[in-house]
Design an enzyme around this catalytic site. Structure first.
Site, PDB file in Angstrom:
ATOM      1  N   HIS A  29       0.835  -1.220   0.000  1.00  0.00           N
ATOM      2  CA  HIS A  29       0.000   0.000   0.000  1.00  0.00           C
ATOM      3  C   HIS A  29       0.867   1.266   0.000  1.00  0.00           C
ATOM      4  O   HIS A  29       0.415   2.319   0.434  1.00  0.00           O
ATOM      5  CB  HIS A  29      -0.966   0.058   1.193  1.00  0.00           C
ATOM      6  CG  HIS A  29      -1.674  -1.228   1.471  1.00  0.00           C
ATOM      7  ND1 HIS A  29      -2.920  -1.523   0.958  1.00  0.00           N
ATOM      8  CD2 HIS A  29      -1.294  -2.328   2.179  1.00  0.00           C
ATOM      9  CE1 HIS A  29      -3.290  -2.731   1.350  1.00  0.00           C
ATOM     10  NE2 HIS A  29      -2.311  -3.247   2.091  1.00  0.00           N
ATOM     11  N   SER A  54      15.286  21.937 -14.900  1.00  0.00           N
ATOM     12  CA  SER A  54      14.106  22.771 -15.099  1.00  0.00           C
ATOM     13  C   SER A  54      14.568  24.117 -15.632  1.00  0.00           C
ATOM     14  O   SER A  54      15.628  24.611 -15.248  1.00  0.00           O
ATOM     15  CB  SER A  54      13.383  22.947 -13.769  1.00  0.00           C
ATOM     16  OG  SER A  54      12.589  24.109 -13.814  1.00  0.00           O
ATOM     17  N   LYS A  67      16.189  21.574  -9.653  1.00  0.00           N
ATOM     18  CA  LYS A  67      15.493  20.373 -10.124  1.00  0.00           C
ATOM     19  C   LYS A  67      16.375  19.486 -11.003  1.00  0.00           C
ATOM     20  O   LYS A  67      17.179  19.960 -11.790  1.00  0.00           O
ATOM     21  CB  LYS A  67      14.237  20.772 -10.936  1.00  0.00           C
ATOM     22  CG  LYS A  67      13.182  21.483 -10.131  1.00  0.00           C
ATOM     23  CD  LYS A  67      12.223  20.551  -9.405  1.00  0.00           C
ATOM     24  CE  LYS A  67      11.348  19.746 -10.313  1.00  0.00           C
ATOM     25  NZ  LYS A  67      10.197  20.464 -10.816  1.00  0.00           N
ATOM     26  N   GLU A  69       9.820   8.980 -16.612  1.00  0.00           N
ATOM     27  CA  GLU A  69       8.443   9.444 -16.846  1.00  0.00           C
ATOM     28  C   GLU A  69       7.966   9.057 -18.239  1.00  0.00           C
ATOM     29  O   GLU A  69       6.816   8.642 -18.436  1.00  0.00           O
ATOM     30  CB  GLU A  69       8.369  10.963 -16.667  1.00  0.00           C
ATOM     31  CG  GLU A  69       8.577  11.380 -15.209  1.00  0.00           C
ATOM     32  CD  GLU A  69       8.775  12.884 -15.077  1.00  0.00           C
ATOM     33  OE1 GLU A  69       7.770  13.575 -14.918  1.00  0.00           O
ATOM     34  OE2 GLU A  69       9.923  13.356 -15.166  1.00  0.00           O
TER      35      GLU A  69
END
Ligand code: ARG
Length: 469
Positions: free
Chosen positions: A165, A286, A292, A299
Site C-alpha cells: 500500500h 528545469s 530540479k 516518466e
C-alpha cells in the site's frame, strides 16, 4: 520521396476493369506505402522464396526465375542505398516492388505473382517482420535483466523499506527488489517466445483465400523463410492477425512492468525519498527551478505504455467484426505494431540505461527502513517463537507496543524494556536482537525470501543463466 502522380497501380492490377485511376482521396485513404515500406526486406525475401519454389516445382522457367531473382537483389540494393522511389500511386510495398521489378527485368516480372496474392504476401511479410521484432526485443529484455541482476548482486545486503500500500511494511533488500523485476522480465521474454512459436507458420501459398490450382510446394517456401511449417487452412492464413495481437498483448504486459519500475524510479529520485540519483545522462533540468533534476526518461517510459496498450486495443478493434477472409481493414494492422515496437525499444533501452546509471543512497534507504515500525512483524514473531504465544495474540500485543512507541515518538527498538514489560511482562532484553533491520532481513531465509544470502544466490543464478542461455 513519394511520387503522388497518378501512375497506374490500377493498370498493373485491375486495369482490365477500371478505366480511370483512383482519385486523389481514394489514393490517400487506400495507400499504405507511407508505412508498409518498412516491410521491404521481408517482401523481397518472401518473393525470392516464392520464385525459387516456382522454379523447383517447374511452374516457372529457370531463366525467368533467374532474372526475377537478380532484379529483386538489385531492388534490395536500391532501397538499401536510398535510391528507390516509393510511389503512393502504387499503393503498397508489394506493388511498388513488383512494378520496379517489371521496369528492371520486363516480362518475367509479370510471372512472379503466379499462385500468390497480396493477401498471403502481406500476411507472410508481416509475420516475418514481427518474428524479427520478437528476437530483437528478447535480446533487449535479456540486457535489462543482466543490468538488474548485476545491481542486485551488488546490493544483495542493502536494506531498504519494503512497502505494501506504499506504506512501510517490512525491511527487504534492494537486491531482492530488483530481482523481482528480473522474474517479471523473464516471464515477458517467455510470453514473446511462446507467441513466436505460434506465429512461426507460413501463410504463403494460401493465395487470395482459397489456395491455388498450381502445383506449388508450400513446405519449400515455409522452409526457405525459416518457418516451422505452412499454415493449415488458406482462409485462416489470410484472415488471421492473432500473431500480431499476441505480440502486442505480450508487449503490453512488458510495458506495464516497465511502467511500474519507472514509477518506482521516480519515487526513489524524489526529494522525500532520495534513495537513488540519476546522472545528467538520464535527467533534465528545469528552465525555472535550478535545483530540479527531473527523471524524464523514467516518466516517458511510464507514459509510452499508453501507446502500447493503445496499439493492442486498436488492432483488437480493427479485427473484431471482420468476416472471413481478408478485408482491407487489415491494412490498419501495421502502424500500431510499428509504433509499439518503437516505443518498447526505447523504454527497454532507457530502463537498462537508468539501472546502470543510478547511484544508490544506501544510508537513506536504511534510515527509512528503520522507521515506520518496519520490524513490528519481527517482534510479533519473537513473541510466538520465544513465549509460545498464538500469532493472533502476539499481533495484538505488538499493536499495543507500537501504539506506546508512537505515543512517545519513538521507534520500537527505542522503547525501554520496562515499558515493554508493562504490556507483556515475559519480554526479555533478547527481544532487541530482532528489532534491527539487519536482523530482520537476515532472518527471512525461507525459499524466495529477502535474506541477503538468498538474494546473493539468486542474483548469481540469474547472472549465470543470462551468460549461458
Ligand atoms: N496493402 C495491403 C495490406 O496491407 C496488402 C493486401 C492487399 N490485398 C487486397 N486484396 N487489396 O493489407
Amino acid at each position: 520521396m513519394n511520387d503522388k502522380s497518378n501512375s497506374p497501380a490500377s493498370a498493373l492490377q485491375w486495369g482490365g476493369r477500371f478505366a480511370a485511376g483512383p482519385d486523389a482521396i481514394m489514393q490517400a485513404i487506400n495507400a499504405s506505402i507511407g508505412f508498409d515500406r518498412k516491410l521491404w526486406r521481408q517482401d523481397i525475401a518472401a518473393s525470392r522464396a516464392h520464385a525459387a519454389m516456382l522454379k523447383a516445382t517447374g511452374i516457372l522457367d529457370p531463366a525467368d526465375v533467374q532474372s526475377i531473382d537478380d532484379g529483386l537483389a538489385q531492388i534490395a540494393a536500391e532501397i538499401e542505398a536510398g535510391k528507390f522511389t516509393f510511389k503512393e500511386s502504387l499503393e503498397d510495398i508489394h506493388t511498388n516492388i513488383e512494378a520496379r521489378l517489371t521496369e528492371i527485368v520486363g516480362e518475367p516480372a509479370r510471372k512472379l505473382h503466379t499462385a500468390r496474392s497480396r493477401n498471403d504476401q502481406v500476411a507472410t511479410d508481416f509475420r516475418l517482420f514481427v518474428r524479427d521484432a520478437i528476437d530483437a526485443i528478447e535480446l533487449q529484455i535479456k540486457d535489462l535483466m543482466l543490468a538488474l541482476a548485476s545491481r542486485a548482486a551488488q546490493h544483495a545486503a542493502t536494506v531498504m523499506p519494503g512497502f505494501t500500500h506504499l506504506q512501510t511494511a517490512q525491511p527487504v533488500t534492494l537486491g531482492h527488489h530488483l530481482l523481482a523485476y528480473v522474474e517479471m522480465l523473464s516471464r515477458d521474454a517467455g510470453r514473446l517466445r511462446d507467441a513466436k512459436t505460434r506465429l512461426n507458420e507460413c501463410p504463403l501459398g494460401a493465395a487470395a483465400l482459397a489456395g491455388t490450382s498450381f502445383p506449388i510446394d508450400r513446405n519449400f517456401t515455409a522452409k526457405a523463410l525459416g518457418f516451422d511449417r505452412p499454415t493449415a487452412n488458406s482462409l485462416d492464413s489470410v484472415s488471421d492477425r492473432d500473431f500480431a495481437l499476441e505480440f502486442l498483448a505480450a508487449l503490453s504486459i512488458l510495458a506495464m512492468h516497465l511502467s511500474r519500475f519507472a514509477e518506482e524510479i521516480i519515487i526513489w529520485c524524489s526529494a522525500p525519498f532520495r534513495f537513488i540519483a540519476l546522472s545528467d545522462a538520464f535527467t533534465t533540468g528545469s528552465s525555472i527551478m535550478p535545483q530540479k533534476r527531473n527523471p524524464d526518461a523514467a516518466e516517458l517510459a511510464r507514459a509510452k505504455t499508453g501507446r502500447i496498450f493503445g496499439a493492442l486495443i486498436a488492432l483488437l478493434t480493427v479485427m473484431k467484426g471482420l468476416p472471413m477472409a481478408y478485408a482491407k481493414d487489415m491494412q490498419e494492422d501495421k502502424e500500431p505494431v510499428f509504433d509499439a515496437i518503437g516505443a518498447i525499444t526505447l523504454c527497454l533501452s532507457a530502463t537498462a540505461g537508468m539501472v546502470r546509471d543510478m547511484t544508490v543512497n544506501t544510508q537513506n534507504m536504511r534510515a527509512l527502513a528503520a522507521s515506520g515500525f518496519a520490524t513490528a512483524t519481527d517482534l510479533a514473531d519473537w513473541l510466538v517463537r520465544i513465549l509460545q504465544m498464538p500469532f493472533r495474540d502476539a499481533h495484538h500485543v505488538t499493536g499495543r507496543l507500537v501504539a506506546l512507541a508512537e505515543a512517545q515518538n519513538l521507534d520500537l527498538a527505542q522503547l525501554s524494556l520496562t515499558d515493554m514489560r508493562s504490556i507483556e511482562p515475559r519480554i526479555t532484553d533478547e527481544i532487541f536482537d530482532v528489532l534491527t533491520v539487519d536482523a530482520s532481513v537476515t532472518s527471512r531465509t525461507s525459499y524466495g525470501g529477502t535474506a541477503p544470502g538468498n538474494v546473493a544466490a539468486a542474483a548469481a543464478k540469474w547472472l549465470d543463466t543470462l551468460a549461458n542461455p
